[in-house]
Design an enzyme around this catalytic site. Structure first.
Site, short mmCIF file in Angstrom:
data_model
loop_
_atom_site.label_atom_id
_atom_site.label_comp_id
_atom_site.label_asym_id
_atom_site.label_seq_id
_atom_site.Cartn_x
_atom_site.Cartn_y
_atom_site.Cartn_z
N ASP A 40 0.92 -1.67 0.04
CA ASP A 40 0.14 -0.07 -0.35
C ASP A 40 0.86 1.36 -0.46
O ASP A 40 2.21 0.74 0.43
CB ASP A 40 -0.60 0.22 1.69
N ASP A 42 -0.01 4.93 1.20
CA ASP A 42 -0.39 6.31 1.94
C ASP A 42 -0.19 5.47 3.39
O ASP A 42 -1.63 5.04 3.22
CB ASP A 42 -1.72 6.86 1.78
MG LIG Z 1 -3.33 3.27 3.57
#
Ligand SMILES: [Mg+2]
Ligand SMILES: [Zn+2]
Length: 181
Positions: free
Chosen positions: A12, A14
């Protein structure tokens, strides 16, 4: 977790690589992008270990018109530049631009982004690990048949449950590489 066959880490973006935007906001401009402490070094370790580092990221700000595809490209060029200062690179970035209402097959916790990344790199589920910071990351991993590491404090609940937890990307990578023989 079958890490001895590990060939790729699905990441992932962010909250894992970079500081996330405020809730409901997005990293819209290069100037908004700030790497988390140690994340570039962790990617560099994956690179040197010969593992693919593939980002899989929901970016609903695209469909909401809060940023353009050109904005996102600029953010990802900045990401590459910041990683390069630590001699680190990503091997691919996969983005879902859709919103909840689009009923796409790629917005995590759906597995579409992960499946696309795996297909394009010839990866089997047991050759990958997903590292994320949200239940949707763990859910997408489970739906794709991939094991998962959650970056979160121990007291933060996560449903579905991840296979493992770590307090940073660096710690997760340390563990993965240590497990590898
Ligand atoms: Mg995230
Ligand atoms: Zn999508």
């Amino acid at each position: 977790m079958p890490t001895t066959k590990l060939r790729a880490v699905l990441l992932d973006r962010d909250g894992v690589l970079n500081v996330k935007a405020d809730e409901g906001d997005y990293i819209r401009k290069p100037v908004d992008l700030r790497l988390l402490e140690g994340s570039a070094e962790a990617i560099g370790r994956l690179n040197r270990a010969g593992l693919l580092a593939l980002v899989v990221s929901n970016q609903r700000g695209l469909t909401r018109g809060l940023m353009s595809a050109a904005d996102l490209d600029a953010v990802h060029r900045e990401l590459a530049a910041q990683l390069a200062t630590a001699h680190a690179h990503l091997d691919g970035i996969y983005v879902c631009p859709h919103g909840y209402e689009d009923a796409c097959d790629c917005r995590k916790p759906k597995p579409g982004l992960l499946l696309r990344a795996m297909r394009e790199h010839g990866l089997a589920p047991d050759e990958c690990v997903m590292i994320g910071d949200r239940p949707s990351d763990v859910g997408a991993a489970k739906a794709a048949g991939v094991s998962s590491v959650l970056i979160a404090p121990p007291d933060v609940a996560c449903e579905p449950a991840p296979d493992r937890r770590a307090d940073s990307l660096g710690a997760a990578v340390e563990w993965l590489l240590g497990k590898r023989t």
